[in-house]
Design a protein around this motif. Sequence first.
Motif, PDB file in Angstrom:
ATOM      1  N   LEU A 241     -51.033 -37.003  29.157  1.00  0.00           N
ATOM      2  CA  LEU A 241     -50.124 -36.073  28.487  1.00  0.00           C
ATOM      3  C   LEU A 241     -48.672 -36.455  28.759  1.00  0.00           C
ATOM      4  CD1 LEU A 241     -49.428 -33.386  26.997  1.00  0.00           C
ATOM      5  CD2 LEU A 241     -49.541 -32.296  29.257  1.00  0.00           C
ATOM      6  N   LEU A 242     -48.352 -36.712  30.027  1.00  0.00           N
ATOM      7  CA  LEU A 242     -46.973 -37.063  30.379  1.00  0.00           C
ATOM      8  C   LEU A 242     -46.543 -38.366  29.703  1.00  0.00           C
ATOM      9  CD1 LEU A 242     -47.019 -35.986  34.119  1.00  0.00           C
ATOM     10  CD2 LEU A 242     -45.593 -34.999  32.315  1.00  0.00           C
ATOM     11  N   ASP A 243     -47.449 -39.327  29.607  1.00  0.00           N
ATOM     12  CA  ASP A 243     -47.133 -40.582  28.910  1.00  0.00           C
ATOM     13  C   ASP A 243     -46.811 -40.324  27.439  1.00  0.00           C
ATOM     14  OD1 ASP A 243     -47.527 -42.051  31.228  1.00  0.00           O
ATOM     15  OD2 ASP A 243     -49.545 -42.738  30.665  1.00  0.00           O
ATOM     16  N   ILE A 244     -47.615 -39.484  26.791  1.00  0.00           N
ATOM     17  CA  ILE A 244     -47.389 -39.158  25.374  1.00  0.00           C
ATOM     18  C   ILE A 244     -46.026 -38.504  25.195  1.00  0.00           C
ATOM     19  CG2 ILE A 244     -48.127 -37.637  23.495  1.00  0.00           C
ATOM     20  CD1 ILE A 244     -51.032 -38.136  24.486  1.00  0.00           C
ATOM     21  N   LEU A 245     -45.716 -37.542  26.044  1.00  0.00           N
ATOM     22  CA  LEU A 245     -44.432 -36.838  25.928  1.00  0.00           C
ATOM     23  C   LEU A 245     -43.263 -37.790  26.151  1.00  0.00           C
ATOM     24  CD1 LEU A 245     -45.292 -33.550  27.880  1.00  0.00           C
ATOM     25  CD2 LEU A 245     -45.293 -33.907  25.398  1.00  0.00           C
ATOM     26  N   ARG A 246     -43.372 -38.618  27.175  1.00  0.00           N
ATOM     27  CA  ARG A 246     -42.287 -39.548  27.501  1.00  0.00           C
ATOM     28  C   ARG A 246     -42.097 -40.585  26.392  1.00  0.00           C
ATOM     29  NH1 ARG A 246     -44.528 -42.116  31.481  1.00  0.00           N
ATOM     30  NH2 ARG A 246     -45.045 -43.819  30.103  1.00  0.00           N
ATOM     31  N   ASP A 247     -43.196 -41.160  25.903  1.00  0.00           N
ATOM     32  CA  ASP A 247     -43.100 -42.235  24.918  1.00  0.00           C
ATOM     33  C   ASP A 247     -42.720 -41.740  23.527  1.00  0.00           C
ATOM     34  OD1 ASP A 247     -43.843 -43.880  26.992  1.00  0.00           O
ATOM     35  OD2 ASP A 247     -45.930 -44.113  26.326  1.00  0.00           O
ATOM     36  N   SER A 248     -42.900 -40.442  23.280  1.00  0.00           N
ATOM     37  CA  SER A 248     -42.592 -39.920  21.953  1.00  0.00           C
ATOM     38  C   SER A 248     -41.095 -39.912  21.654  1.00  0.00           C
ATOM     39  CB  SER A 248     -43.163 -38.511  21.789  1.00  0.00           C
ATOM     40  OG  SER A 248     -42.541 -37.610  22.694  1.00  0.00           O
ATOM     41  N   LEU A 249     -40.265 -39.759  22.672  1.00  0.00           N
ATOM     42  CA  LEU A 249     -38.816 -39.687  22.423  1.00  0.00           C
ATOM     43  C   LEU A 249     -38.256 -41.012  21.913  1.00  0.00           C
ATOM     44  CD1 LEU A 249     -36.172 -38.132  22.404  1.00  0.00           C
ATOM     45  CD2 LEU A 249     -35.908 -38.677  24.828  1.00  0.00           C
ATOM     46  N   PRO A 250     -38.450 -42.136  22.629  1.00  0.00           N
ATOM     47  CA  PRO A 250     -37.910 -43.384  22.081  1.00  0.00           C
ATOM     48  C   PRO A 250     -38.550 -43.768  20.745  1.00  0.00           C
ATOM     49  CG  PRO A 250     -39.072 -43.784  24.165  1.00  0.00           C
ATOM     50  CD  PRO A 250     -39.019 -42.309  23.966  1.00  0.00           C
ATOM     51  N   ALA A 251     -39.820 -43.384  20.537  1.00  0.00           N
ATOM     52  CA  ALA A 251     -40.474 -43.692  19.258  1.00  0.00           C
ATOM     53  C   ALA A 251     -39.787 -42.937  18.121  1.00  0.00           C
ATOM     54  CB  ALA A 251     -41.956 -43.330  19.326  1.00  0.00           C
ATOM     55  N   LEU A 252     -39.471 -41.667  18.346  1.00  0.00           N
ATOM     56  CA  LEU A 252     -38.779 -40.883  17.320  1.00  0.00           C
ATOM     57  C   LEU A 252     -37.404 -41.455  17.014  1.00  0.00           C
ATOM     58  CD1 LEU A 252     -39.263 -37.082  18.107  1.00  0.00           C
ATOM     59  CD2 LEU A 252     -39.725 -38.232  15.949  1.00  0.00           C
ATOM     60  N   ILE A 253     -36.642 -41.706  18.055  1.00  0.00           N
ATOM     61  CA  ILE A 253     -35.271 -42.201  17.856  1.00  0.00           C
ATOM     62  C   ILE A 253     -35.298 -43.603  17.270  1.00  0.00           C
ATOM     63  CG2 ILE A 253     -33.096 -42.762  19.017  1.00  0.00           C
ATOM     64  CD1 ILE A 253     -33.697 -39.739  18.774  1.00  0.00           C
TER      65      ILE A 253
END
Length: 195
Positions: free
Chosen positions: A174-186
């Motif tokens: 879960l923490l990996d998904i949350l962390r990796d989602s930000l740079p992917a969005l930007i």
Amino acid sequence: MARLTAEERRKQLIGIGLRQLTERPIHELSLDEIGAEAGISRGLLFHYFPSKRDYYTAVVQAAANRLVRQTEPDPAAPPAEQLAQTLEAYLAFVERRRVPYLALFRGAAGGADYVIDIYERTRAVFVDRARRTLGDPGDPRDPRVDLLLHGWFGFVEDTVLAWTATPSIPREELLDILRDSLPALIGGLASVDPS
């Protein structure tokens, strides 16, 4: 027993309100019960807080301050680590206080404007923290970046609340998904033509 100073009494009353938030929403706090637990009358409570709304606002702000304080990353850590620290601390906070978090921030206490205002300011802290971890996401005035940062925190909040209700995947995943989602969005902004 020594008498409390006015500031000590205010802190005591706010602390009682914070404890009671674990059992009921802010608008259901009983000022009579709070006064009784503090050993004062309801009328004396209004000596420390001019109105019921002022008291509720102080309790909600104290809860928000606790969230912000307990999720503050190490400013000396690299940006990616700061993001990971904030997410880990946020998840831990909601795990411990899911019901009051829902009642206070997500329920917005029945739409009370003072709760919504505190929630929005608290959310802005997390958006600003996320912005700092990006390094240089381009023009800081780019409204697309701001919009995505707000949306990202909404995603984080909803995902954490869903997971704390039903932990369907391992915590670290879960923490990996949350962390990796930000740079992917930007990062996706680079492929979008703003015109």
